[in-house]
Motif scaffolding. Structure first.
Motif, PDB file in Angstrom:
ATOM      1  N   SER A 279       4.462  11.726  -6.902  1.00  0.00           N
ATOM      2  CA  SER A 279       4.435  12.223  -5.544  1.00  0.00           C
ATOM      3  C   SER A 279       3.457  11.421  -4.699  1.00  0.00           C
ATOM      4  N   ILE A 280       3.677  11.460  -3.400  1.00  0.00           N
ATOM      5  CA  ILE A 280       2.844  10.720  -2.454  1.00  0.00           C
ATOM      6  C   ILE A 280       2.557  11.597  -1.252  1.00  0.00           C
ATOM      7  N   ASP A 281       1.282  11.602  -0.864  1.00  0.00           N
ATOM      8  CA  ASP A 281       0.907  12.304   0.358  1.00  0.00           C
ATOM      9  C   ASP A 281       1.301  11.429   1.537  1.00  0.00           C
ATOM     10  N   TRP A 282       2.088  11.992   2.441  1.00  0.00           N
ATOM     11  CA  TRP A 282       2.659  11.164   3.508  1.00  0.00           C
ATOM     12  C   TRP A 282       1.573  10.578   4.414  1.00  0.00           C
ATOM     13  N   SER A 283       0.551  11.347   4.681  1.00  0.00           N
ATOM     14  CA  SER A 283      -0.453  10.872   5.622  1.00  0.00           C
ATOM     15  C   SER A 283      -1.418   9.889   4.977  1.00  0.00           C
ATOM     16  N   GLY A 284      -2.022  10.296   3.868  1.00  0.00           N
ATOM     17  CA  GLY A 284      -3.046   9.459   3.270  1.00  0.00           C
ATOM     18  C   GLY A 284      -2.542   8.445   2.274  1.00  0.00           C
ATOM     19  N   GLY A 285      -1.309   8.605   1.840  1.00  0.00           N
ATOM     20  CA  GLY A 285      -0.757   7.654   0.891  1.00  0.00           C
ATOM     21  C   GLY A 285      -1.243   7.821  -0.536  1.00  0.00           C
ATOM     22  N   ILE A 286      -1.955   8.898  -0.823  1.00  0.00           N
ATOM     23  CA  ILE A 286      -2.429   9.112  -2.195  1.00  0.00           C
ATOM     24  C   ILE A 286      -1.227   9.394  -3.085  1.00  0.00           C
ATOM     25  N   THR A 287      -1.246   8.767  -4.258  1.00  0.00           N
ATOM     26  CA  THR A 287      -0.107   8.885  -5.158  1.00  0.00           C
ATOM     27  C   THR A 287      -0.517   9.462  -6.512  1.00  0.00           C
ATOM     28  N   TYR A 288       0.442  10.099  -7.150  1.00  0.00           N
ATOM     29  CA  TYR A 288       0.269  10.655  -8.489  1.00  0.00           C
ATOM     30  C   TYR A 288       1.534  10.347  -9.284  1.00  0.00           C
ATOM     31  N   TYR A 289       1.366  10.099 -10.571  1.00  0.00           N
ATOM     32  CA  TYR A 289       2.498   9.726 -11.405  1.00  0.00           C
ATOM     33  C   TYR A 289       2.481  10.486 -12.723  1.00  0.00           C
ATOM     34  N   ALA A 290       3.678  10.734 -13.224  1.00  0.00           N
ATOM     35  CA  ALA A 290       3.804  11.292 -14.562  1.00  0.00           C
ATOM     36  C   ALA A 290       3.483  10.205 -15.582  1.00  0.00           C
TER      37      ALA A 290
END
Length: 118
Positions: free
Chosen positions: A49-60
């Motif tokens: 997933s990605i935060d639309w504003s800050g661009g922070i990402t997380y991955y399985a």
């Protein structure tokens, strides 16, 4: 809100694909976009997933280091760059979107099929 997923296809193991999720209907600065996938006979699983504003990402864990999320604010589109694909990545990939404070993803795209041959 409408989501349009695209970019799936057939690729050999080790290859790459870029999936796109085009969003429309409102401003998405406070939203989170996620990709999920569902392989035949298996439960749907979260990919990243990605935060639309800050661009922070997380991955399985299964895709960490191989898949990369990014977004193009001007095009209201989120991309999932999928590299070093493996046969076990074969699945229908769905994008979904929710507000940051919401628990569940309320809007889903139609899915795009990724098939990785060995």
């Amino acid at each position: 809100v409408q989501l349009q997923a695209s970019g799936g296809g057939l690729v050999q193991a080790g290859g790459s694909l870029r999936l796109s999720c085009a969003a429309s209907g409102r401003t998405f600065s406070t939203y989170v976009v996620a990709w999920f996938r569902q392989a035949p006979g298996k439960d749907r699983e979260w990919v990243g997933s990605i935060d639309w504003s800050g661009g922070i990402t997380y991955y399985a864990e299964p895709v960490k280091g191989r898949f990369t999320l990014s977004r193009d604010n001007a095009k209201n589109t989120v991309y999932l760059q999928s590299n070093i694909l493996k046969p076990e990545d074969t699945a229908v990939y769905y994008c979904a979107i929710k507000r940051r404070y919401e628990k569940n993803y309320g809007y889903w795209g139609q899915g795009t099929l990724v098939t990785v041959s060995s």
